[in-house]
Design a protein around this motif. Structure first.
Motif, PDB file in Angstrom:
ATOM      1  N   TYR A  47      -7.119   9.073  -6.554  1.00 29.25           N
ATOM      2  CA  TYR A  47      -6.386   7.963  -5.968  1.00 29.25           C
ATOM      3  C   TYR A  47      -7.160   7.415  -4.776  1.00 29.25           C
ATOM      4  O   TYR A  47      -7.961   8.112  -4.167  1.00 29.25           O
ATOM      5  CB  TYR A  47      -4.998   8.418  -5.507  1.00 29.25           C
ATOM      6  CG  TYR A  47      -4.164   8.992  -6.627  1.00 29.25           C
ATOM      7  CD1 TYR A  47      -3.481   8.160  -7.492  1.00 29.25           C
ATOM      8  CD2 TYR A  47      -4.084  10.366  -6.825  1.00 29.25           C
ATOM      9  CE1 TYR A  47      -2.716   8.668  -8.519  1.00 29.25           C
ATOM     10  CE2 TYR A  47      -3.333  10.886  -7.852  1.00 29.25           C
ATOM     11  CZ  TYR A  47      -2.648  10.039  -8.695  1.00 29.25           C
ATOM     12  OH  TYR A  47      -1.901  10.549  -9.711  1.00 29.25           O
ATOM     13  N   ASP A  49      -6.733   5.760  -1.011  1.00 33.99           N
ATOM     14  CA  ASP A  49      -5.758   5.577   0.067  1.00 33.99           C
ATOM     15  C   ASP A  49      -5.941   4.216   0.729  1.00 33.99           C
ATOM     16  O   ASP A  49      -6.775   3.412   0.305  1.00 33.99           O
ATOM     17  CB  ASP A  49      -5.840   6.727   1.085  1.00 33.99           C
ATOM     18  CG  ASP A  49      -7.166   6.768   1.824  1.00 33.99           C
ATOM     19  OD1 ASP A  49      -8.006   5.875   1.610  1.00 33.99           O
ATOM     20  OD2 ASP A  49      -7.356   7.701   2.628  1.00 33.99           O
ATOM     21  N   GLU A  50      -5.162   3.940   1.783  1.00 32.18           N
ATOM     22  CA  GLU A  50      -5.191   2.617   2.412  1.00 32.18           C
ATOM     23  C   GLU A  50      -6.509   2.310   3.097  1.00 32.18           C
ATOM     24  O   GLU A  50      -6.827   1.161   3.379  1.00 32.18           O
ATOM     25  CB  GLU A  50      -4.033   2.460   3.414  1.00 32.18           C
ATOM     26  CG  GLU A  50      -4.066   3.440   4.563  1.00 32.18           C
ATOM     27  CD  GLU A  50      -3.325   4.732   4.274  1.00 32.18           C
ATOM     28  OE1 GLU A  50      -3.269   5.573   5.191  1.00 32.18           O
ATOM     29  OE2 GLU A  50      -2.833   4.921   3.167  1.00 32.18           O
ATOM     30  N   ASN A  51      -7.319   3.332   3.365  1.00 29.28           N
ATOM     31  CA  ASN A  51      -8.625   3.119   4.005  1.00 29.28           C
ATOM     32  C   ASN A  51      -9.761   3.013   2.991  1.00 29.28           C
ATOM     33  O   ASN A  51     -10.915   2.869   3.368  1.00 29.28           O
ATOM     34  CB  ASN A  51      -8.918   4.251   4.984  1.00 29.28           C
ATOM     35  CG  ASN A  51      -7.919   4.294   6.106  1.00 29.28           C
ATOM     36  OD1 ASN A  51      -7.465   3.259   6.570  1.00 29.28           O
ATOM     37  ND2 ASN A  51      -7.536   5.486   6.525  1.00 29.28           N
ATOM     38  N   GLY A  52      -9.427   3.120   1.701  1.00 30.23           N
ATOM     39  CA  GLY A  52     -10.449   3.006   0.673  1.00 30.23           C
ATOM     40  C   GLY A  52     -11.116   4.317   0.323  1.00 30.23           C
ATOM     41  O   GLY A  52     -12.120   4.331  -0.373  1.00 30.23           O
ATOM     42  N   THR A  59      -0.544   8.545  -2.551  1.00 30.70           N
ATOM     43  CA  THR A  59       0.147   8.129  -1.334  1.00 30.70           C
ATOM     44  C   THR A  59       0.650   6.716  -1.526  1.00 30.70           C
ATOM     45  O   THR A  59      -0.025   5.870  -2.108  1.00 30.70           O
ATOM     46  CB  THR A  59      -0.793   8.166  -0.106  1.00 30.70           C
ATOM     47  OG1 THR A  59      -1.936   7.366  -0.387  1.00 30.70           O
ATOM     48  CG2 THR A  59      -1.232   9.565   0.220  1.00 30.70           C
ATOM     49  N   GLU A  60       1.837   6.455  -1.047  1.00 30.54           N
ATOM     50  CA  GLU A  60       2.438   5.132  -1.152  1.00 30.54           C
ATOM     51  C   GLU A  60       1.788   4.215  -0.127  1.00 30.54           C
ATOM     52  O   GLU A  60       1.641   4.582   1.036  1.00 30.54           O
ATOM     53  CB  GLU A  60       3.939   5.241  -0.891  1.00 30.54           C
ATOM     54  CG  GLU A  60       4.736   4.064  -1.335  1.00 30.54           C
ATOM     55  CD  GLU A  60       4.791   3.917  -2.858  1.00 30.54           C
ATOM     56  OE1 GLU A  60       4.826   2.772  -3.301  1.00 30.54           O
ATOM     57  OE2 GLU A  60       4.788   4.924  -3.565  1.00 30.54           O
ATOM     58  N   PHE A  61       1.378   3.041  -0.555  1.00 25.75           N
ATOM     59  CA  PHE A  61       0.759   2.086   0.364  1.00 25.75           C
ATOM     60  C   PHE A  61       1.815   1.445   1.243  1.00 25.75           C
ATOM     61  O   PHE A  61       2.949   1.227   0.829  1.00 25.75           O
ATOM     62  CB  PHE A  61       0.019   0.978  -0.393  1.00 25.75           C
ATOM     63  CG  PHE A  61      -1.316   1.404  -0.915  1.00 25.75           C
ATOM     64  CD1 PHE A  61      -2.371   1.627  -0.054  1.00 25.75           C
ATOM     65  CD2 PHE A  61      -1.525   1.584  -2.271  1.00 25.75           C
ATOM     66  CE1 PHE A  61      -3.607   2.004  -0.522  1.00 25.75           C
ATOM     67  CE2 PHE A  61      -2.748   1.966  -2.751  1.00 25.75           C
ATOM     68  CZ  PHE A  61      -3.790   2.179  -1.877  1.00 25.75           C
ATOM     69  N   MET A  62       1.416   1.111   2.443  1.00 26.00           N
ATOM     70  CA  MET A  62       2.292   0.354   3.330  1.00 26.00           C
ATOM     71  C   MET A  62       2.219  -1.109   2.922  1.00 26.00           C
ATOM     72  O   MET A  62       1.368  -1.518   2.142  1.00 26.00           O
ATOM     73  CB  MET A  62       1.845   0.534   4.782  1.00 26.00           C
ATOM     74  CG  MET A  62       1.991   1.968   5.256  1.00 26.00           C
ATOM     75  SD  MET A  62       1.411   2.327   6.916  1.00 26.00           S
ATOM     76  CE  MET A  62       1.163   0.842   7.717  1.00 26.00           C
ATOM     77  N   PRO A  64       1.269  -4.924   2.818  1.00 18.23           N
ATOM     78  CA  PRO A  64       0.008  -5.562   3.214  1.00 18.23           C
ATOM     79  C   PRO A  64       0.171  -6.348   4.511  1.00 18.23           C
ATOM     80  O   PRO A  64       1.225  -6.897   4.798  1.00 18.23           O
ATOM     81  CB  PRO A  64      -0.332  -6.479   2.051  1.00 18.23           C
ATOM     82  CG  PRO A  64       0.913  -6.613   1.257  1.00 18.23           C
ATOM     83  CD  PRO A  64       1.776  -5.436   1.544  1.00 18.23           C
ATOM     84  N   LYS A  65      -0.895  -6.392   5.272  1.00 16.57           N
ATOM     85  CA  LYS A  65      -0.881  -7.123   6.534  1.00 16.57           C
ATOM     86  C   LYS A  65      -0.966  -8.615   6.249  1.00 16.57           C
ATOM     87  O   LYS A  65      -1.750  -9.036   5.388  1.00 16.57           O
ATOM     88  CB  LYS A  65      -2.061  -6.686   7.403  1.00 16.57           C
ATOM     89  CG  LYS A  65      -2.006  -5.222   7.759  1.00 16.57           C
ATOM     90  CD  LYS A  65      -3.265  -4.790   8.466  1.00 16.57           C
ATOM     91  CE  LYS A  65      -3.243  -3.287   8.675  1.00 16.57           C
ATOM     92  NZ  LYS A  65      -4.534  -2.769   9.030  1.00 16.57           N
TER      93      LYS A  65
END
Length: 149
Positions: A47, A49-52, A59-62, A64-65
């Motif tokens: 998988y 993560d949000e940092n690539g 992990t569930e993504f937050m 998007p900004k």
């Protein structure tokens, strides 16, 4: 009593052959013990993560900004055009006195501009700081009126 037909060299070759067979069997057993065959799909998944970074856990993504569309540059900004009469400045980065030509690195655009010995107003050397004007030549831009700063 007769002599043995086996010589020392033959015995050594036979020992090496048996050793090679044993090593091959040991490697095969090691591969079987450490193989990934039979793993479940979940064990083989990776998988991001949000940092690539790759991880083995999901992990569930937050959310998007938000992005301001005005901040995105789609094209290259236009260069400011100088007046044609204004002299350029630069440094001679190559000059061949035998053939009578060279190149000037323009200090603003960082491009190399060709010049011929006929367009010089002084005895030029490499790394001289010069002023010049450009004209369109048969093969592109060409420096004219090259003078030392």
């Amino acid at each position: 009593m007769g002599r043995s037909n086996e010589t020392f060299n033959k015995k050594e070759k036979e020992k090496k052959r048996l050793k090679k067979q044993q090593d091959k069997k040991a490697k095969a057993e090691n591969r079987k013990a450490n193989s990934d065959k039979g793993k479940s799909l979940e064990d083989m998944m990776a998988y991001v993560d949000e940092n690539g970074n790759l991880t083995t856990t999901f992990t569930e993504f937050m959310a998007p900004k938000p992005v301001d569309l005005d901040d995105i540059a789609v094209a290259i900004p236009k260069q400011v055009q100088r007046p044609k009469d204004a002299p350029n400045t630069g440094v001679i980065n190559f000059y061949n006195t035998a053939k009578g030509f060279g190149f000037i690195r323009d200090s603003e655009t960082k491009e190399d501009v060709f010049f011929h010995v006929n367009s010089l107003t002084y005895e030029a050397k490499e790394n001289d700081k010069v002023t010049f004007t450009t004209e369109r030549g048969p093969r592109g831009l060409q420096a004219v009126g090259v003078a030392k700063l």
